[in-house]
Design a protein around this motif. Structure first.
Motif, mmCIF file in Angstrom:
data_model
loop_
_atom_site.group_PDB
_atom_site.id
_atom_site.type_symbol
_atom_site.label_atom_id
_atom_site.label_comp_id
_atom_site.label_asym_id
_atom_site.label_seq_id
_atom_site.Cartn_x
_atom_site.Cartn_y
_atom_site.Cartn_z
ATOM 1 N N PHE A 280 0.858 -1.181 0.000
ATOM 2 C CA PHE A 280 0.000 0.000 0.000
ATOM 3 C C PHE A 280 0.895 1.232 0.000
ATOM 4 N N LEU B 57 1.973 -4.921 6.004
ATOM 5 C CA LEU B 57 1.152 -3.765 6.353
ATOM 6 C C LEU B 57 1.888 -2.866 7.336
ATOM 7 N N THR C 8 3.409 0.459 6.242
ATOM 8 C CA THR C 8 2.586 1.655 6.109
ATOM 9 C C THR C 8 2.631 2.373 7.449
ATOM 10 N N PHE D 131 -7.139 0.822 10.789
ATOM 11 C CA PHE D 131 -7.185 -0.350 9.927
ATOM 12 C C PHE D 131 -8.386 -1.201 10.304
#
Length: 990
Positions: free
Chosen positions: A165, A187, A190, A196
């Motif tokens: 991402f 993740l 990020t 989230f």
């Protein structure tokens, strides 16, 4: 001429420029305009005319939802069409809007896939496509380097969460899709992520430890997935976390004792519907900002921390369906402490192990409290008086406890109540007339108490009432016609009372009525034809009353009806042909009446398994599957002479012959004692009448030497009854024990229509007065001379009597018989019976497909946990929830016990070891090491070649029955079929 032509051309060009400024403007961006028009082409429905302004006569920067850049005129920077009802697909041409920063198409009906071309929009900051019906995978958006908010929730997206991402992403919402796979550890790259959510998907695995690096994370919402493992340690590193939701997963273990200290900023803490155990950490109160706590449906034990009151901003505390305890003043201190939580609105400790009287400090709870749930505990004493102070209560539940005394009149002062759930207690006295002041009441459940007196007519003032359920009490008098005038009434359940009189014709005014259950009363006179005006009715049970007259033809107007039970009344006349026109009628019971004439042949009458018309001697004709005699043929005038001969000669002759036969039978039977037959409404067939004195003589005054078994609600004696001194088993109910009378009613109800060769047969019942003038109730069964299976199985260990060996063939036969009986109770009976003892229906539960807003107590015999330690299914032991799957589990344990010959309560079964676990770890290779040694000796001395395979197959069925998850267990029909196959294979091999 050349100049004129040039001039004309110039004029036309000038006109074009004046008319279509957008086209001729040297600053216009054709690409953006054409991209928007192409997007419009993908819209198939625009109900709000949101795109009406999208035409070339208007500058596209002023089109609805579109905004252009000030610095770069002619370039679209924002497209927002939220909640416009648009239907269609998202055009890939939006990927050409290179200056686009905001794209919001939420709350529409876009379908198809998210265009991959959106991944080219490197200026994009916000992408919101929430609440559509988009499918396919999430496209790669890593090149959208300025993206800070990605909102794709509430769609139908599939595939896995992308690995990469944009690094600037702050909010990522993927909830309510069909995503699979795991939460990617990447993740954690990020690093700016603050929120989230991937809740409500099919994501597996655990929460990666790498997420501990997301130090700025404030909201982690991952519940309603298939996540598992221990409490994620990574979470404890997220000190800025405000919202944590991991509910409805498979997390287990204990909650870290430091959770409140490590997460001091928590405001929402949702961990419900997991498998956590241990105590509630007292450190949780260090997170002083908490306002929502949901720890329900786990296995927490111990007491509620008395420091809970430190959470002064707490508004929602849900601790239901755990194993929390309170039995003394010290344990109940948490209730005193909660008085400091002045914002508390919802509080539930339902379905725990709280015992004794509710402390008066319950009245000190927040005046803002709206929902108070304390049902399914072991609470006792009078109705908690402190509740009178909680004037803003909307929902109050005290169901499934042991409260006594009457219902207080002050309940009528809680005039904001919408739900009042008090069933399955021991409340006495009348229904308070003050209930009529509860003008906002929607649900009123008072079933399974000991209420008496009349039903107050002023209940008709409750103009918002939808559910009126007062079954299984001692109410008498008539049903007030006023309740039928309640415009919202949808369910009326008044079964098992002493109500009498007619069913008032005003019932036809109840246009919203869906469920009408008034069986087992003393109602009489004719059925009102106005009932046919209740066109919303789906369930009607008027059985076990004294209604007379004919069945109104207007019942055929109730087009929504699925179940109609008029059995055990005094109805006469014919069955209305209009009942055959009811398209969705699934269950029709007209048995045990005095109906006559031809049975209809249409509709439900074509399905013999859905229609019960037994014990109506005058019925004839109908579909062949009903096996009725043909109706007599009407003769014409030309056959009058033949009819006269028949009446004058043949019939008298037949009567004489019948008299001879009857007299012969009478003389043959004269030595036998005649017993007057009575029709017991709980069974619906003829039974010999037995008095208390008969039973006392049969058992020598209920001597202990005749006692063969004892239970919670009664004792079982052996005795001899009737002229032939038949050996019987007499179950005498201990009416002084709370719940015994309910158990008697439940057992009668279970035996009413149950017929199966493998079920213990009921011979008769006795409802009388004993020698001291007290109520006396007993059931008389066939006596099983060899006792129960347990005695047979372990009789080898009895040194006082002869040993008894059950060979393999007989053990298979026993299991086949029991499985067939349970399959019958589960699948082939009018109402599913959930049970764990095939010869004792006192613990039976009926289960019907009845839609209720909370708990339909009228359809079960008990709400408390029933069963025997070692045989109870895990889910039943945890929350008392019974189902056919709990029976399957118990059957599986018995199967394993029969072949292993070890009790499930044996000392070896501890520390996680059970009889099912023992079988699991030894199948298939070591099966002979756990089998009953007697069976091994039998196989050693026989010529059976397939003995070991038979044993493996049988134990495998036991494992299929004892799966931890109810959904993974096979049903009893499958069990019976498989055992039949094994039995046949064994017999062939033998």
């Amino acid at each position: 001429m050349t100049k004129l032509t040039a001039t004309v051309q110039f004029v036309f060009v000038l006109m074009a420029c004046c008319t279509h400024v957008v086209i001729c403007s040297p600053s216009a961006n054709y690409t953006d305009m054409l991209s928007l028009l192409d997007f419009k082409k993908g819209i198939s429905l625009d109900p709000q005319q949101a795109l009406r302004s999208w035409n070339v006569s208007t500058r596209f920067c002023s089109w609805e939802g579109a905004m252009c850049s000030v610095k770069n005129p002619g370039h679209v920077t924002s497209l927002n069409l939220t909640n416009q009802g648009l239907v269609g697909q998202i055009s890939p041409s939006l990927g050409n809007l290179t200056f686009l920063k905001i794209l919001v198409l939420s709350a529409n009906s876009f379908s198809g896939e998210i265009p991959m071309s959106l991944g080219r929009l490197h200026r994009l900051q916000i992408l919101s496509l929430t609440n559509n019906t988009l499918q396919g995978q999430i496209p790669a958006l890593a090149n959208c380097s300025n993206l800070t908010g990605l909102y794709l929730g509430w769609n139908q997206l599939t595939g896995q969460i992308p690995v990469n991402f944009p690094s600037r992403l702050q909010e990522l919402e993927l909830q309510a899709n069909n995503l699979t796979g795991t939460i990617p550890a990447s993740l954690a790259n990020t690093t700016k992520l603050q929120r989230f959510s991937c809740a409500k998907n099919n994501i597996e695995g655990s929460i990666p430890n790498e997420l501990a690096n997301l130090l700025g994370l404030q909201a982690l919402m991952v519940g309603l997935n298939k996540l598992s493992g221990q409490f994620p340690q990574a979470i404890l590193n997220l000190s800025n976390l405000v919202s944590l939701s991991i509910s409805f997963c498979n997390f287990s273990g204990v909650i870290p004792s430091s959770v409140g200290t490590s997460l001091p900023n928590l405001q929402l803490f949702e961990i419900g519907d997991n498998i956590f155990h241990g105590h509630i950490p007292s450190s949780l109160t260090n997170a002083s900002e908490l306002n929502d706590i949901d720890m329900s449906r786990n296995k927490f034990t111990g007491v509620v921390p008395s420091s809970i009151g430190r959470l002064s901003q707490l508004s929602w505390l849900n601790l239901e369906f755990n194993e929390l305890q309170a039995s003394n003043k010290q344990d109940w201190k948490f209730m005193d402490s909660l008085a400091n939580c002045t914002e508390l609105r919802i509080f539930s400790v339902q379905s725990n192990l709280l015992a004794g009287q509710v402390p008066n400090s319950v009245g000190n709870l927040s005046i803002q409290l709206q929902d108070l749930y304390m049902g399914i505990n072991q609470l006792s004493g009078d109705f908690p008086s402190g509740i009178a102070n909680l004037r803003n209560l909307i929902a109050l539940s005290l169901l499934g406890n042991n409260f006594t005394s009457g219902l207080p009149e002050w309940l009528g002062t809680l005039n904001r109540l919408q739900r009042l759930l008090l069933f399955s207690n021991f409340f006495t006295g009348p229904i308070p007339s003050s209930f009529s002041n509860l003008s906002q009441l929607v649900d009123l459940y008072l079933d399974w108490n000991q209420l008496n007196g009349y039903m107050p007519p002023n209940l008709g003032k409750l103009q918002m009432l939808e559910v009126l359920s007062i079954s299984s009490n001692n109410l008498h008098g008539s049903i007030p016609k006023e309740i039928f005038a309640i415009p919202t009434i949808a369910k009326i359940s008044l079964s098992f009372n002493n109500l009498h009189g007619p069913l008032h014709a005003d019932i036809g005014n109840a246009k919203q009525l869906i469920y009408l259950q008034i069986s087992s009363n003393n109602l009489s006179r004719e059925l009102p034809s106005s009932l046919g005006n209740c066109e919303s009715l789906e369930h009607i049970d008027l059985s076990q009353n004294s209604f007379s007259g004919s069945i109104p033809a207007s019942f055929g107007n109730i087009s929504s009806i699925k179940m109609l039970n008029l059995s055990h009344n005094n109805l006469t006349g014919s069955i209305p042909a209009s009942l055959g026109n009811l398209q969705i009628l699934e269950d029709l019971d007209l048995s045990f009446n005095n109906l006559r004439g031809e049975v209809p042949t249409k509709g439900i009458f074509k399905n013999a398994t859905a229609v019960l018309i037994d014990s109506n001697q005058g019925l004839c004709g109908g579909p062949l599957d009903l096996h009725l005699l043909a109706c007599p043929i009407m003769h014409s005038d030309s056959s009058k002479h033949k009819l006269s001969v028949l009446l004058k000669v043949v019939i008298p002759l037949v009567i004489v012959l019948l008299l001879v036969v009857v007299i012969s039978v009478f003389l043959f039977q004269r030595r036998k004692q005649k017993t007057k037959a009575i029709s017991l409404p709980s069974f619906g067939r003829e039974f010999p009448k037995i008095s208390y004195g008969d039973l006392a003589r049969a058992t020598h005054g209920f001597a202990t030497s005749y006692l063969i078994g004892q239970g919670r609600y009664g004792s079982v004696y052996q005795g001899k009854l009737f002229q032939d001194e038949k050996l019987v088993a007499i179950k005498v109910f201990k009416l002084g024990t709370r719940g015994a009378k309910k158990s008697f009613i439940a057992e009668c109800n279970a035996l009413r229509n149950v017929r199966h060769r493998n079920l213990v047969h009921i011979l008769t019942a006795c409802s009388s007065i004993d020698a001291n003038g007290n109520d006396f109730k007993a059931l008389i069964y066939e006596f099983m001379p060899r006792g129960d299976l347990h005695n047979l199985l372990y009789s080898i260990q009895d040194s006082e009597g002869p040993s008894y060996f059950i060979p393999l063939a007989q053990r298979l036969s026993i299991l086949v018989d029991v499985s067939e009986a349970l399959a019958y109770l589960h699948h082939n009976h009018q109402g599913t019976i959930i049970h764990s003892h095939v010869g004792d229906f006192g613990l039976a539960r009926f289960k019907f497909d009845t839609a209720t807003s909370f708990v339909d107590s009228s359809s079960t015999s008990s709400i408390a946990l029933r069963g025997t330690i070692g045989y109870i299914a895990p889910e039943c032991a945890a929350d008392g929830q019974l189902s056919t799957a709990t029976d399957v589990y118990s059957f599986g344990v018995i199967l394993l016990e029969i072949f292993i010959r070890r009790s499930p309560t044996d000392d070896m079964f501890k520390d996680g070891m059970s009889i099912a676990k023992l079988a699991e770890i030894n199948l298939p290779n070591n099966v002979l090491q756990i089998i009953d040694p007697q069976l091994l000796q039998e196989l050693d001395h026989s010529e059976v070649d397939n003995g070991t395979q038979i044993l493996q197959s049988v134990l495998s069925i036991g494992l299929c029955c004892t799966k931890t998850s109810p959904n993974e267990r096979i049903n009893m029909q499958e069990v019976a079929a498989k055992l039949h196959e094994i039995q046949e294979a064994y017999l062939r091999g033998n």
